[in-house]
Design a protein around this motif. Structure first.
Motif, short mmCIF file in Angstrom:
data_model
loop_
_atom_site.label_atom_id
_atom_site.label_comp_id
_atom_site.label_asym_id
_atom_site.label_seq_id
_atom_site.Cartn_x
_atom_site.Cartn_y
_atom_site.Cartn_z
N LYS A 137 -5.99 -5.99 13.61
CA LYS A 137 -4.78 -5.18 13.76
C LYS A 137 -3.59 -6.11 13.64
N ILE A 138 -2.65 -5.76 12.82
CA ILE A 138 -1.41 -6.54 12.77
C ILE A 138 -0.24 -5.57 12.64
N GLU A 139 0.71 -5.72 13.54
CA GLU A 139 1.85 -4.79 13.56
C GLU A 139 3.15 -5.57 13.71
N GLY A 140 4.22 -5.01 13.21
CA GLY A 140 5.52 -5.65 13.36
C GLY A 140 6.56 -4.93 12.56
N ASN A 141 7.63 -5.64 12.20
CA ASN A 141 8.65 -5.03 11.35
C ASN A 141 9.28 -6.09 10.46
N SER A 142 9.88 -5.62 9.39
CA SER A 142 10.53 -6.51 8.45
C SER A 142 11.46 -5.68 7.58
N PRO A 143 12.65 -6.22 7.25
CA PRO A 143 13.54 -5.47 6.35
C PRO A 143 12.88 -5.21 4.99
N LEU A 144 11.82 -5.94 4.70
CA LEU A 144 11.12 -5.73 3.42
C LEU A 144 10.41 -4.37 3.38
N CYS A 145 10.11 -3.83 4.54
CA CYS A 145 9.36 -2.57 4.60
C CYS A 145 10.26 -1.40 4.21
N SER A 146 9.66 -0.48 3.48
CA SER A 146 10.44 0.70 3.08
C SER A 146 10.28 1.83 4.11
N SER A 147 9.49 1.58 5.14
CA SER A 147 9.16 2.63 6.11
C SER A 147 10.29 2.85 7.12
N SER A 148 10.14 3.90 7.92
CA SER A 148 11.16 4.18 8.93
C SER A 148 11.15 3.07 9.97
N LYS A 149 12.32 2.64 10.38
CA LYS A 149 12.52 1.53 11.31
C LYS A 149 11.90 0.23 10.79
N SER A 150 11.64 0.18 9.50
CA SER A 150 11.11 -1.03 8.85
C SER A 150 9.83 -1.54 9.50
N LYS A 151 9.03 -0.63 10.01
CA LYS A 151 7.82 -1.05 10.71
C LYS A 151 6.62 -1.14 9.77
N PHE A 152 5.71 -2.04 10.09
CA PHE A 152 4.42 -2.04 9.40
C PHE A 152 3.30 -2.06 10.43
N ALA A 153 2.18 -1.47 10.08
CA ALA A 153 1.00 -1.47 10.96
C ALA A 153 -0.24 -1.41 10.11
N PHE A 154 -1.06 -2.41 10.26
CA PHE A 154 -2.35 -2.42 9.56
C PHE A 154 -3.47 -2.44 10.60
N HIS A 155 -4.21 -1.36 10.66
CA HIS A 155 -5.39 -1.29 11.53
C HIS A 155 -6.57 -1.21 10.57
N ILE A 156 -7.25 -2.31 10.39
CA ILE A 156 -8.24 -2.37 9.32
C ILE A 156 -9.66 -2.37 9.88
N GLY A 157 -10.46 -1.46 9.39
CA GLY A 157 -11.85 -1.38 9.82
C GLY A 157 -12.63 -0.48 8.88
N GLY A 158 -13.75 0.01 9.37
CA GLY A 158 -14.63 0.82 8.52
C GLY A 158 -15.94 0.07 8.35
N PHE A 159 -17.05 0.76 8.63
CA PHE A 159 -18.35 0.06 8.58
C PHE A 159 -19.35 0.81 7.72
N GLN A 160 -18.91 1.93 7.13
CA GLN A 160 -19.87 2.71 6.35
C GLN A 160 -19.64 2.51 4.86
N HIS A 161 -20.71 2.38 4.14
CA HIS A 161 -20.66 2.18 2.71
C HIS A 161 -19.87 3.31 2.05
N PRO A 162 -19.03 3.10 1.05
CA PRO A 162 -18.73 1.81 0.42
C PRO A 162 -17.50 1.11 1.02
N PHE A 163 -17.06 1.60 2.19
CA PHE A 163 -15.85 1.02 2.77
C PHE A 163 -16.16 0.20 4.02
N ASN A 164 -17.13 -0.67 3.90
CA ASN A 164 -17.48 -1.57 5.00
C ASN A 164 -16.55 -2.77 4.93
N ALA A 165 -15.57 -2.81 5.83
CA ALA A 165 -14.46 -3.76 5.69
C ALA A 165 -14.72 -5.13 6.32
#
Lengths: 223, 335
Positions: A137-165
Motif C-alpha cells: 500500500k502506498i498513499e500520498g499526494n503530489s501536484p503531479l496527480c490529476s486527481s481530486s486533492k492531488s491524492k494518489f493511493a495504490f493498494h496492490i494485491g490479488g492472488f487468483q490467476h491471472p492477476f496474482n500480484a
C-alpha cells in the motif's frame, strides 16, 4: 511463575541462537524517505503519507551452497515506523550469498482462512468488499496527480490467476555486512506516471502493472 | 476415603481436559462429496460453535447495534431474507442484492453472488464493513465484545488468550455456519430409500434431470460455478456480477449458481430477487431467456415444457425443502 519460566526459556534460546537482521528502507530523491513531507521529484514534489508492504517466504542461500527457508515467514513492514522495518531471521550463522523473498501473500496462505499476528485482517492490509490480502500500500499526494486533492493511493494485491500480484525478489549479497534492502521509489513513480495513474485499489491488469513496476524498486545496499 | 477423593479429583481433571479437546466432525450423507472447507485450520468444537451461534444472532456487528447476521439470514427461511427482493441494512437502507440462504457452506468455494469472497472465514468482513449493510468495522466490534463480560469469558475459555482477536471471531462465526447442514429433505429420504416420490414428483425429477441438473447439480443442487442465466441486467441496479471481481469481459452478468435446496423457503429468487414464485422462475427459463454474449450455452436451446410439466417440476423442487433443517433448534436464537 509461568511467565517467569517462559522468560527464562526464551532468554536461554535467544542467547544461543543467532539471528540475521534485515532492514528495509524507502528512498526517494536519493535520500531516505521522510513521511508527510514534500520531497522534490521530477520538477515537482511527492508527499508520501503511508507505505506498508508484506515481506514473505524469506530465504537465504549461503556461500557454501546450502540454503535456509524461514518457517511461517510473513512480515508486515511499515516503512513509516523504523521499528517495523527490521526483521530478525533466526538462521545458521553462515555467510549469505543471496537473499530472496516475496512481496505480498501467496495464494496458498490466502486460502487458509482467518489468521492472527501480521496476517490479522485488521492490520489494514486486507480487502473487505473482496477477500484477499493487499500486498503493498502506498498513499500520498503530489501536484503531479490529476486527481481530486492531488491524492494518489495504490493498494496492490490479488492472488487468483491471472492477476496474482505477488512478486518474487532475488538479491545478491557481496559483502559480509548487515543486510539493508532499499526500496527506490524514484523509478517506481516514474514508471507509474502519477499524471496518468493515481488510484489502483483492486486486483486486475492495472494492479499487475504496478506490482511488476514495484518489483524493480528493490536493491540490496552492500557495505 | 482419601484415595477415593483422589480418584474423583483425577477424573474431574481428565473430564475438564477432554472438554477442551472435544473436536467434532460434521456429518452428511454418503452421496455428498467431500467438503472443501479447510477444517484442519479451524477444528470444530462444540463450545466454539455455540460462541459462533451467539455472535451470529448478536447485533453488536452493526454500528448502531440494530442488525445481526440473522436479520438478513433468518433460520426460518433457511437463513435467507424471505419476502425481500433486496436485503435491508442499517437505517433501512436497501442493499443491491438478495441475501442467499446459508446451508451446506462447507462445500462452497466462493461466497457472495459474484464470488467476491473466497473463504467462509473472511465472508463476514464484507457485510460488517459495507456502509449500507452493517456499517461497522471488525476492529470496533472486537472493542465492543471486549467490554462484554459474557464474551470475554467465552473467548478466553475457548481460545486461551486474554484478548479477543479477529481470527477467533471469524473462526467462531465460520464454525456455527459450518454446522448448518441441510440434508433431510424428502429428496434425501428418497435417496436413502426411506420413502418414495409421488407420481408428480417423479415426473418432475425427470424434467429436472433433463433440464436443470446441468447447473444445479445433485446432490447439492449447484455446481458452485457462475453463469449468466439470461435474465438480463436490471437497468437501475446495473449489476455486472462476476465481471466486477475478475475484470474479464466474458464474466459479464455471471452470478453464482445457487443451490436449489430449501427453495420453497428462500423466495424471492435470483440475485436481485426479481421473481416472486417458482412459476415465474420456470416461465423465465422456458419463455424469456435473453441471449447475450455471455448467456450460458446450455440455455441457448429453448426449454420446452408444457403447463403440466412446469407444475410437475415445481412439485419436485418442493421435495428439496428441508423442514427439519429450518426447525432445528440448534440453529436458532440461543437462549
Amino acid at each position: 511463575m509461568f511467565r517467569y519460566i517462559i522468560f527464562l526459556v526464551g532468554f536461554c534460546i535467544s542467547s544461543f541462537s543467532y539471528s540475521q537482521k534485515i532492514t528495509f528502507r524507502a528512498v526517494l530523491n536519493n535520500k531516505p524517505l521522510i513521511f508527510n513531507s514534500n520531497t522534490p521529484f521530477d520538477g515537482s514534489y511527492i508527499n508520501v503519507e503511508l507505505f506498508k508492504l508484506y515481506v514473505s517466504n524469506v530465504e537465504f542461500t549461503y556461500k557454501d551452497g546450502s540454503s535456509f527457508k524461514e518457517r511461517n515467514s510473513y512480515h508486515l513492514i511499515d516503512l513509516a515506523n523504523p521499528k517495523d522495518c527490521e526483521l530478525f531471521i533466526s538462521d545458521a550463522k553462515k555467510e549469505i550469498k543471496q537473499l530472496s523473498f516475496d512481496i505480498g501473500i501467496d495464494s496458498a496462505t490466502n486460502y487458509q482462512g482467518a489468521k492472527s499476528g501480521d496476517l490479522d485482517p485488521l492490520k489494514g492490509m486486507y480487502w473487505t468488499w473482496q477477500s484477499g490480502y493487499i500486498n503493498f500500500k502506498i498513499e500520498g499526494n503530489s501536484p503531479l496527480c490529476s486527481s481530486s486533492k492531488s491524492k494518489f493511493a495504490f493498494h496492490i494485491g490479488g492472488f487468483q490467476h491471472p492477476f496474482n500480484a505477488i512478486q518474487h525478489i532475488v538479491l545478491d549479497k557481496n559483502s559480509a555486512s548487515d543486510i539493508t534492502v532499499e526500496i527506490k521509489l524514484d523509478g517506481f513513480f516514474k514508471s507509474v506516471q502519477l499524471d496518468q495513474r493515481t488510484n489502483v485499489m483492486s486486483p486486475g491488469r492495472k494492479a499487475m502493472f504496478i506490482a511488476e513496476t514495484f518489483k524493480n524498486a528493490f536493491l540490496l545496499k552492500d557495505g | 476415603m482419601v484415595k477415593l477423593r483422589y480418584i474423583f479429583v483425577l477424573l474431574s481433571i481428565l473430564f475438564l481436559f477432554q472438554a477442551h479437546y472435544n473436536d467434532i466432525q460434521i456429518t452428511y450423507p454418503a452421496y455428498f462429496p467431500e467438503p472443501v472447507y479447510s477444517f484442519e485450520n479451524n477444528k470444530l468444537d462444540t463450545s466454539v460453535i455455540s460462541l459462533g451461534r451467539s455472535l451470529f444472532y448478536d447485533p453488536v456487528f452493526s454500528s448502531d447495534s440494530s442488525i445481526s447476521c440473522a436479520n438478513c439470514h433468518s433460520p426460518f427461511s433457511a437463513f435467507a431474507h424471505t419476502d425481500h427482493a433486496l436485503s435491508h441494512g442499517i437505517n433501512d437502507s436497501i442493499g443491491h442484492r438478495n441475501a442467499p440462504g446459508l446451508f451446506n457452506l462447507a462445500w462452497q468455494k466462493n461466497f457472495m453472488w459474484d464470488g467476491a469472497v473466497h473463504h467462509l472465514d473472511m465472508q463476514p468482513l464484507s457485510p460488517i464493513h459495507n456502509s449500507i449493510e452493517m456499517n461497522e468495522t471488525l476492529a470496533h466490534v472486537i472493542e465492543k465484545l471486549g467490554k462484554n463480560e459474557k464474551y470475554t469469558t467465552l473467548f478466553t475459555n475457548y481460545f486461551h488468550d486474554s484478548i479477543i482477536k479477529s481470527e477467533y471471531v471469524l473462526k467462531s462465526l465460520a464454525q456455527f455456519q459450518l454446522t448448518l447442514i441441510s440434508c433431510n429433505a424428502k429428496y434425501d429420504l428418497v435417496k436413502q430409500n426411506k420413502t418414495d416420490f409421488n407420481e408428480k414428483e417423479k415426473r418432475g425429477y425427470k424434467i429436472f434431470q433433463q433440464n436443470c441438473n446441468h447447473c444445479h447439480q445433485e446432490p447439492l443442487f449447484t455446481n458452485y460455478k457462475f453463469a449468466n442465466n439470461g435474465i438480463g441486467i436490471d437497468p437501475d441496479l446495473k449489476d455486472i456480477g462476476r465481471q466486477k471481481i475478475t475484470k474479464h469481459k466474458e464474466d459479464s452478468l455471471l452470478f453464482k449458481i445457487p443451490s436449489l435446496r430449501n427453495i420453497g423457503f428462500t423466495y424471492p429468487y435470483m440475485h436481485d430477487g426479481r421473481f416472486q414464485s417458482l412459476k415465474e422462475v420456470i416461465d423465465h427459463y422456458c419463455d424469456h431467456i435473453e441471449i447475450s454474449a455471455t448467456t450460458d450455452v446450455f440455455l441457448h436451446k429453448k426449454i420446452n415444457l408444457s403447463k403440466n410439466e412446469r407444475v410437475e417440476l415445481v412439485s419436485f423442487l418442493h421435495t428439496l425443502n428441508d423442514t427439519s433443517f429450518i426447525f432445528n433448534k440448534k440453529h436458532h436464537y440461543p437462549n
